[in-house]
Motif scaffolding. Sequence first.
Motif: not given
Length: 345
Positions: A333-345
């Motif tokens: 779940h830590v790594l799964a946050e990365v692509p979604f965070l980059l998508r909302v930036l």
Amino acid sequence: MSTALPTKSDYAEPSATTVVVWWPATVVVAFVAGAWLLAVNAPLGFSIAAVFLFAGPHNWMEARYMLRRMPARWGPLTPYFCLGIGGTLVLSAWQGMFPWLGRSRDWTQDDWGTSIALWNTTLVVWIVTLALLRGTQNPRRDWRWLIPVGFALIGVNWLWPLGWSMALVYLHPLVALWFLDRELARARSPWLNGYRVCLTFLPLLLGALWMMLARSPNLPGEDILSLQITQHAGEGILSGISTHLLVATHTFLEMLHYGVWLLALPLVAGMARPWQWKSQLAQTPLARRGLVWRLGVGAVLAIGVMVMIVLWAGFAADYPLTRNIYFTVAMLHVLAEVPFLLRVL
């Protein structure tokens, strides 16, 4: 009862028909103050209770949020999501194999350091590549400056791989605060500026915690659970620092992380309540692609509920073992946050 956030009209001068909304700020202050006090005065007990109660539910809420933010059809985003999901799975499996590889191959301390440094290097390359892909999809996101930053991080990592990994432990809880900022901005919430002002107090709270506990003795307890908690917070890596300070800091940040995912983000994003199953599916774009997709999303959500129940049962039966297993697989779940965070930036 509506869970919508206050609108600009809530800031109007009081009148016969206007009510000044003050409860959100009060709840936030009470939550943060309570977490800070408990972390300072009872870090071990607070850590045990927080993980028992909130570890599973917050992962489920993260999964719900990410499913809600994933488009029904990827189109030009296919390379981005394939790299994001594939990298998450590969890196998680790789790290999860470390204990088995270390025992089976009788790794030395240097072997452990090299393996961790290789994993950290791959993580940096993966994140930078995702950011560059994101930049090609949105011309306003020119993140080529991350290439030299990535090389610098890789260099630091090879100098002190365990310290670099420990930095991830303490930085990860802050990612939730970033998600909340982006969601408030997306919703054009009148609370955005106030939230950012509140964030400026976080360094002050951490500074006060460190000043109070800098000279405190190490936490007592030689049992396996106490050792797990102190080692997870950095004992043996961040030498010369009180374990009381380390565990208090980590537990305080983790509680903020849990609070954002369990309370703040669902409220701001207008997510359906956990028991509103049909509404959850209706809010998930993938579930609207057809019956098979709808059943698949429903199965994922149902499995998440079952995992929460299994975790609670495991914690009740054998807390140290379950905690060890949980934090071994939690990297997913830590790594799964990365692509979604980059998508909302």
